[in-house]
Design a protein around this motif. Structure first.
Motif, mmCIF file in Angstrom:
data_model
loop_
_atom_site.group_PDB
_atom_site.id
_atom_site.type_symbol
_atom_site.label_atom_id
_atom_site.label_comp_id
_atom_site.label_asym_id
_atom_site.label_seq_id
_atom_site.Cartn_x
_atom_site.Cartn_y
_atom_site.Cartn_z
ATOM 1 N N UNK A 110 0.895 -1.152 0.000
ATOM 2 C CA UNK A 110 0.000 0.000 0.000
ATOM 3 C C UNK A 110 0.938 1.207 0.000
ATOM 4 N N UNK A 111 0.882 2.023 -1.058
ATOM 5 C CA UNK A 111 1.873 3.083 -1.238
ATOM 6 C C UNK A 111 1.230 4.460 -1.143
ATOM 7 N N UNK A 112 1.885 5.340 -0.395
ATOM 8 C CA UNK A 112 1.499 6.750 -0.338
ATOM 9 C C UNK A 112 2.617 7.567 -0.976
ATOM 10 N N UNK A 113 2.233 8.529 -1.795
ATOM 11 C CA UNK A 113 3.192 9.488 -2.348
ATOM 12 C C UNK A 113 2.664 10.888 -2.027
ATOM 13 N N UNK A 114 2.808 11.291 -0.779
ATOM 14 C CA UNK A 114 2.221 12.567 -0.353
ATOM 15 C C UNK A 114 2.942 13.771 -0.936
ATOM 16 N N UNK A 115 2.207 14.872 -0.989
ATOM 17 C CA UNK A 115 2.800 16.145 -1.381
ATOM 18 C C UNK A 115 2.944 16.984 -0.128
ATOM 19 N N UNK A 116 4.172 17.259 0.241
ATOM 20 C CA UNK A 116 4.472 18.112 1.389
ATOM 21 C C UNK A 116 5.260 19.313 0.873
ATOM 22 N N UNK A 117 4.555 20.338 0.335
ATOM 23 C CA UNK A 117 5.260 21.476 -0.257
ATOM 24 C C UNK A 117 6.099 22.260 0.747
ATOM 25 N N UNK A 118 5.870 22.058 2.029
ATOM 26 C CA UNK A 118 6.668 22.737 3.044
ATOM 27 C C UNK A 118 8.039 22.123 3.265
ATOM 28 N N UNK A 119 8.327 20.996 2.594
ATOM 29 C CA UNK A 119 9.620 20.339 2.770
ATOM 30 C C UNK A 119 10.754 21.269 2.355
ATOM 31 N N UNK A 120 11.612 21.558 3.295
ATOM 32 C CA UNK A 120 12.773 22.427 3.116
ATOM 33 C C UNK A 120 12.381 23.875 2.808
ATOM 34 N N UNK A 121 11.119 24.231 3.118
ATOM 35 C CA UNK A 121 10.649 25.609 3.028
ATOM 36 C C UNK A 121 10.303 26.075 4.439
ATOM 37 N N UNK A 122 9.453 25.299 5.104
ATOM 38 C CA UNK A 122 9.119 25.574 6.500
ATOM 39 C C UNK A 122 10.213 25.012 7.395
ATOM 40 N N UNK A 141 16.104 24.614 5.812
ATOM 41 C CA UNK A 141 15.232 24.548 6.991
ATOM 42 C C UNK A 141 14.756 23.146 7.333
ATOM 43 N N UNK A 142 14.982 22.154 6.465
ATOM 44 C CA UNK A 142 14.589 20.781 6.749
ATOM 45 C C UNK A 142 15.549 20.124 7.763
ATOM 46 N N UNK A 143 16.716 20.715 7.933
ATOM 47 C CA UNK A 143 17.697 20.138 8.855
ATOM 48 C C UNK A 143 17.466 20.624 10.276
ATOM 49 N N UNK A 144 17.639 19.704 11.223
ATOM 50 C CA UNK A 144 17.631 20.073 12.636
ATOM 51 C C UNK A 144 19.029 20.564 13.002
ATOM 52 N N UNK A 145 19.132 21.307 14.077
ATOM 53 C CA UNK A 145 20.438 21.768 14.536
ATOM 54 C C UNK A 145 21.297 20.624 15.039
ATOM 55 N N UNK A 146 20.649 19.598 15.598
ATOM 56 C CA UNK A 146 21.346 18.419 16.110
ATOM 57 C C UNK A 146 20.393 17.236 16.004
ATOM 58 N N UNK A 147 20.946 16.036 16.037
ATOM 59 C CA UNK A 147 20.137 14.823 15.912
ATOM 60 C C UNK A 147 20.451 13.859 17.049
ATOM 61 N N UNK A 148 19.442 13.119 17.448
ATOM 62 C CA UNK A 148 19.613 12.015 18.383
ATOM 63 C C UNK A 148 19.812 10.774 17.518
ATOM 64 N N UNK A 149 21.074 10.484 17.195
ATOM 65 C CA UNK A 149 21.388 9.413 16.258
ATOM 66 C C UNK A 149 20.913 8.056 16.767
ATOM 67 N N UNK A 150 21.001 7.833 18.072
ATOM 68 C CA UNK A 150 20.547 6.564 18.640
ATOM 69 C C UNK A 150 19.043 6.394 18.452
ATOM 70 N N UNK A 151 18.277 7.456 18.641
ATOM 71 C CA UNK A 151 16.819 7.385 18.431
ATOM 72 C C UNK A 151 16.509 7.090 16.968
ATOM 73 N N UNK A 152 17.214 7.751 16.062
ATOM 74 C CA UNK A 152 17.004 7.505 14.631
ATOM 75 C C UNK A 152 17.284 6.039 14.315
ATOM 76 N N UNK A 153 18.426 5.546 14.769
ATOM 77 C CA UNK A 153 18.830 4.158 14.522
ATOM 78 C C UNK A 153 17.806 3.179 15.097
#
Length: 173
Positions: free
Chosen positions: A33-45, A106-118
């Motif tokens: 089941x595939x979604x291809x959403x449109x998020x125009x705020x990506x790297x804008x907001x 603007x899509x980037x965070x200032x820092x990441x919790x790499x362990x949480x991502x992993x």
């Protein structure tokens, strides 16, 4: 609920562009089941404003595969950090975690919790190119791999903007 895939487009893009619809069709024929959403705020907001909207717009389960391209791959880092479930797989195509060029990110965070991502993806795959014209290159992929482990595939395919992307189709079980 069965296997699901969500394909996140890149900065300034939309779901009908480049290989996004092709991959969606390929995955549907394989039972996703595939979604291809449109998020125009990506790297804008700012990601802090965009992320709650993205989290609310989708359902994430242990059978979900996330695919992100460029700014959409960068968005996946924040998404994975804040999920409450561990998804099956995350595939970051032309992904990056630090500014790849001199444009605002603007899509980037200032820092990441790499362990949480992993901890929120059973499998992480990074696909980067040595010839990425936007700077989302092999060095960016290596930095993600060094922090998160997983699988890093380095190609010579620019910014991965062709109409098909066979490798991603093959990388998703």
């Amino acid at each position: 609920m069965g296997r699901r895939a969500i394909i996140f487009h890149g900065t300034g893009a939309q779901p009908g562009w480049i290989w996004y619809p092709w991959l969606a069709d390929r995955l549907r024929t394989r039972g996703y089941d595939v979604e291809t959403p449109h998020h125009p705020g990506t790297n804008v907001e700012p990601v802090a404003e965009l992320l709650p909207k993205v989290l609310a717009a989708h359902t994430f389960t242990e059978d979900t595969v996330l695919v992100g391209h460029s700014g959409g791959a960068a968005l996946l880092l924040a998404l994975l950090e804040h999920l409450e479930v561990t998804v099956a797989q995350a595939v970051l195509v032309a992904g990056y975690s630090t500014p790849p060029n001199d444009q605002p990110e603007p899509v980037l965070q200032g820092a990441y919790d790499w362990e949480a991502i992993r901890s929120h993806a059973r499998e992480l795959v990074f696909l980067n190119s040595v010839t990425d014209e936007f700077g989302c290159d092999a060095d960016q992929g290596r930095a993600l791999f060094d922090r998160l482990g997983g699988t890093l595939v380095v190609r010579d395919d620019g910014h991965f903007t062709s109409d098909t992307l066979e490798l991603v189709d093959r990388l998703i079980p």
